[in-house]
Design a protein around this motif. Structure first.
Motif, PDB file in Angstrom:
ATOM      1  N   ILE A  99     -64.473  -3.312 -22.807  1.00  0.00           N
ATOM      2  CA  ILE A  99     -63.561  -4.409 -21.424  1.00  0.00           C
ATOM      3  C   ILE A  99     -61.888  -4.323 -20.950  1.00  0.00           C
ATOM      4  N   SER A 100     -61.550  -4.281 -20.297  1.00  0.00           N
ATOM      5  CA  SER A 100     -60.691  -4.281 -19.547  1.00  0.00           C
ATOM      6  C   SER A 100     -59.131  -5.200 -20.043  1.00  0.00           C
ATOM      7  N   ILE A 101     -58.650  -5.252 -20.151  1.00  0.00           N
ATOM      8  CA  ILE A 101     -57.243  -6.426 -19.587  1.00  0.00           C
ATOM      9  C   ILE A 101     -56.498  -6.053 -18.311  1.00  0.00           C
ATOM     10  N   GLU A 102     -56.442  -7.304 -18.124  1.00  0.00           N
ATOM     11  CA  GLU A 102     -55.063  -6.827 -17.256  1.00  0.00           C
ATOM     12  C   GLU A 102     -54.183  -6.961 -18.422  1.00  0.00           C
ATOM     13  N   LYS A 103     -53.347  -7.195 -19.103  1.00  0.00           N
ATOM     14  CA  LYS A 103     -51.799  -6.554 -20.295  1.00  0.00           C
ATOM     15  C   LYS A 103     -52.334  -6.755 -21.313  1.00  0.00           C
ATOM     16  N   LYS A 104     -52.576  -4.892 -21.622  1.00  0.00           N
ATOM     17  CA  LYS A 104     -52.926  -4.641 -22.747  1.00  0.00           C
ATOM     18  C   LYS A 104     -51.705  -4.318 -23.827  1.00  0.00           C
ATOM     19  N   VAL A 105     -52.677  -4.378 -25.221  1.00  0.00           N
ATOM     20  CA  VAL A 105     -51.827  -4.758 -26.438  1.00  0.00           C
ATOM     21  C   VAL A 105     -51.233  -3.528 -26.931  1.00  0.00           C
ATOM     22  N   GLU A 106     -50.272  -3.407 -26.870  1.00  0.00           N
ATOM     23  CA  GLU A 106     -49.617  -2.143 -27.565  1.00  0.00           C
ATOM     24  C   GLU A 106     -49.830  -2.381 -28.964  1.00  0.00           C
ATOM     25  N   ILE A 107     -50.573  -1.160 -29.495  1.00  0.00           N
ATOM     26  CA  ILE A 107     -50.878  -1.328 -31.310  1.00  0.00           C
ATOM     27  C   ILE A 107     -50.406   0.519 -31.677  1.00  0.00           C
ATOM     28  N   ARG A 108     -49.994   0.435 -33.073  1.00  0.00           N
ATOM     29  CA  ARG A 108     -49.882   1.518 -33.252  1.00  0.00           C
ATOM     30  C   ARG A 108     -49.290   1.035 -34.850  1.00  0.00           C
ATOM     31  N   ALA A 109     -50.449   2.277 -35.813  1.00  0.00           N
ATOM     32  CA  ALA A 109     -50.198   2.290 -37.544  1.00  0.00           C
ATOM     33  C   ALA A 109     -49.620   3.595 -37.687  1.00  0.00           C
ATOM     34  N   THR A 110     -48.426   3.194 -38.083  1.00  0.00           N
ATOM     35  CA  THR A 110     -47.885   4.664 -38.808  1.00  0.00           C
ATOM     36  C   THR A 110     -47.318   4.954 -40.401  1.00  0.00           C
ATOM     37  N   PRO A 111     -47.448   5.733 -41.119  1.00  0.00           N
ATOM     38  CA  PRO A 111     -46.900   5.281 -42.475  1.00  0.00           C
ATOM     39  C   PRO A 111     -45.283   4.787 -42.279  1.00  0.00           C
ATOM     40  N   GLU A 112     -45.200   5.064 -40.768  1.00  0.00           N
ATOM     41  CA  GLU A 112     -43.158   4.372 -41.410  1.00  0.00           C
ATOM     42  C   GLU A 112     -42.917   2.458 -40.573  1.00  0.00           C
ATOM     43  N   LYS A 113     -44.157   2.438 -39.803  1.00  0.00           N
ATOM     44  CA  LYS A 113     -44.235   1.347 -39.050  1.00  0.00           C
ATOM     45  C   LYS A 113     -45.272   0.396 -40.635  1.00  0.00           C
ATOM     46  N   THR A 114     -45.554   0.681 -41.335  1.00  0.00           N
ATOM     47  CA  THR A 114     -46.350   0.051 -42.335  1.00  0.00           C
ATOM     48  C   THR A 114     -46.036  -0.359 -43.599  1.00  0.00           C
ATOM     49  N   PRO A 115     -46.717  -2.078 -44.252  1.00  0.00           N
ATOM     50  CA  PRO A 115     -45.479  -2.090 -45.258  1.00  0.00           C
ATOM     51  C   PRO A 115     -45.935  -0.963 -46.186  1.00  0.00           C
ATOM     52  N   LYS A 116     -44.953  -1.523 -47.418  1.00  0.00           N
ATOM     53  CA  LYS A 116     -44.436  -0.129 -48.069  1.00  0.00           C
ATOM     54  C   LYS A 116     -45.292  -0.076 -49.660  1.00  0.00           C
ATOM     55  N   ILE A 117     -46.423   0.205 -49.956  1.00  0.00           N
ATOM     56  CA  ILE A 117     -46.823  -0.030 -51.692  1.00  0.00           C
ATOM     57  C   ILE A 117     -45.573   0.687 -52.462  1.00  0.00           C
ATOM     58  N   THR A 118     -44.535   0.190 -52.925  1.00  0.00           N
ATOM     59  CA  THR A 118     -43.567   1.219 -54.091  1.00  0.00           C
ATOM     60  C   THR A 118     -44.536   0.811 -55.760  1.00  0.00           C
ATOM     61  N   THR A 119     -45.351   0.345 -56.071  1.00  0.00           N
ATOM     62  CA  THR A 119     -45.400   0.404 -57.504  1.00  0.00           C
ATOM     63  C   THR A 119     -47.168   0.446 -57.028  1.00  0.00           C
TER      64      THR A 119
ATOM     65  N   GLN B  63     -50.920 -12.249 -30.171  1.00  0.00           N
ATOM     66  CA  GLN B  63     -49.792 -11.610 -29.163  1.00  0.00           C
ATOM     67  C   GLN B  63     -51.445 -11.835 -27.853  1.00  0.00           C
ATOM     68  N   ALA B  64     -52.489 -11.169 -28.347  1.00  0.00           N
ATOM     69  CA  ALA B  64     -53.692 -11.510 -26.894  1.00  0.00           C
ATOM     70  C   ALA B  64     -53.642 -12.497 -26.940  1.00  0.00           C
ATOM     71  N   ILE B  65     -53.868 -13.775 -28.212  1.00  0.00           N
ATOM     72  CA  ILE B  65     -54.179 -14.763 -28.113  1.00  0.00           C
ATOM     73  C   ILE B  65     -52.978 -15.796 -26.774  1.00  0.00           C
ATOM     74  N   GLN B  66     -51.825 -15.203 -27.557  1.00  0.00           N
ATOM     75  CA  GLN B  66     -50.426 -15.730 -26.649  1.00  0.00           C
ATOM     76  C   GLN B  66     -51.060 -15.545 -25.228  1.00  0.00           C
ATOM     77  N   GLU B  67     -50.840 -14.277 -24.892  1.00  0.00           N
ATOM     78  CA  GLU B  67     -51.019 -13.978 -23.203  1.00  0.00           C
ATOM     79  C   GLU B  67     -52.329 -14.275 -22.327  1.00  0.00           C
ATOM     80  N   ASN B  68     -53.577 -14.152 -23.106  1.00  0.00           N
ATOM     81  CA  ASN B  68     -54.587 -14.764 -22.573  1.00  0.00           C
ATOM     82  C   ASN B  68     -55.828 -15.637 -23.028  1.00  0.00           C
ATOM     83  N   GLY B  69     -55.298 -16.369 -23.998  1.00  0.00           N
ATOM     84  CA  GLY B  69     -55.925 -16.977 -25.352  1.00  0.00           C
ATOM     85  C   GLY B  69     -57.602 -17.049 -25.605  1.00  0.00           C
ATOM     86  N   THR B  70     -59.113 -17.226 -25.911  1.00  0.00           N
ATOM     87  CA  THR B  70     -59.754 -16.922 -26.492  1.00  0.00           C
ATOM     88  C   THR B  70     -60.092 -15.507 -25.908  1.00  0.00           C
TER      89      THR B  70
END
Length: 210
Positions: free
Chosen positions: A26-46, A73-80
């Protein structure tokens, strides 16, 4: 790491109760922008020094960090209803992308699924029952780890809390009528209601190579 696992249970309780639908967006007025990339993901160093249980836990926690941020972010913008829209449209693709980042498989299954594609299989149902018994005995759960020739499967319980009950509690009590109408529209075969606080909603499964 046991304390970290207990934190994970709380975090999963916060987010995971809403993540089910993979299609019929379903669509919502304010889309939630999400990305998952190795650069933006918390690193596991050990990673090589972690036990299998802790490794799966780390993958799950890092995935949860990304999911939780966007859910809030979605909850803050549009509740449940905004949370329902996020979970319906964005949660699965984001989880899948995090699984690609970690070269593994991250999923959630339940004995009372919202979407039938999340139905636990016979083995997973046993794990769910195991976690239910542990929680009923007021004991602290530990992850379940299964070691095969090439893969490691880890399982973590998802517990309900007050926030979960907004979408998984008692209809017309903790679930508002407007939310119930939207749930009925999105998930006509929904079984994931009627919960109280601190009940096992399902399990998260994290699988990775040895």
């Amino acid at each position: 790491m046991k304390n970290a696992f207990l934190v994970l249970v709380v975090l999963f309780s916060f987010f995971s109760c809403n993540q089910d639908k993979k299609t019929d967006y379903i669509s919502i007025e304010k889309k939630v922008e999400i990305r998952a990339t190795p650069e933006k993901t918390p690193k596991i160093t050990t990673i090589d020094t972690l036990s299998y249980a802790d490794r799966g836990l780390q993958y799950a926690l890092n995935t949860q960090a990304v999911l939780g941020k966007n859910l809030m972010q979605a909850i803050q913008e549009n509740g449940t209803l905004g949370a329902l829209s996020f979970c319906n449209e964005k949660a699965y693709p984001l989880t899948d992308s995090m699984a690609v980042v970690y070269n593994g498989n991250i999923k959630r299954v339940s004995d009372k699924p919202r979407n039938q594609s999340n139905q636990a299989n016979e083995q997973e149902l046993e794990y769910i029952e195991t976690f239910k018994q542990i929680i009923a005995n007021k004991e602290s759960p530990n992850p379940i780890v299964k070691d095969s020739d090439t893969k490691i499967d880890t399982y973590y319980p998802i517990l309900t809390n007050a926030m979960c009950l907004q979408c998984h509690g008692q209809p017309n009590k903790s679930i508002e009528p407007s939310t119930l109408r939207q749930l009925t529209l999105l998930y006509p075969n929904d079984k994931a209601i009627g919960y109280n606080v601190n009940q096992v909603r399902g399990i998260w499964s994290v699988t990775f190579d040895k």
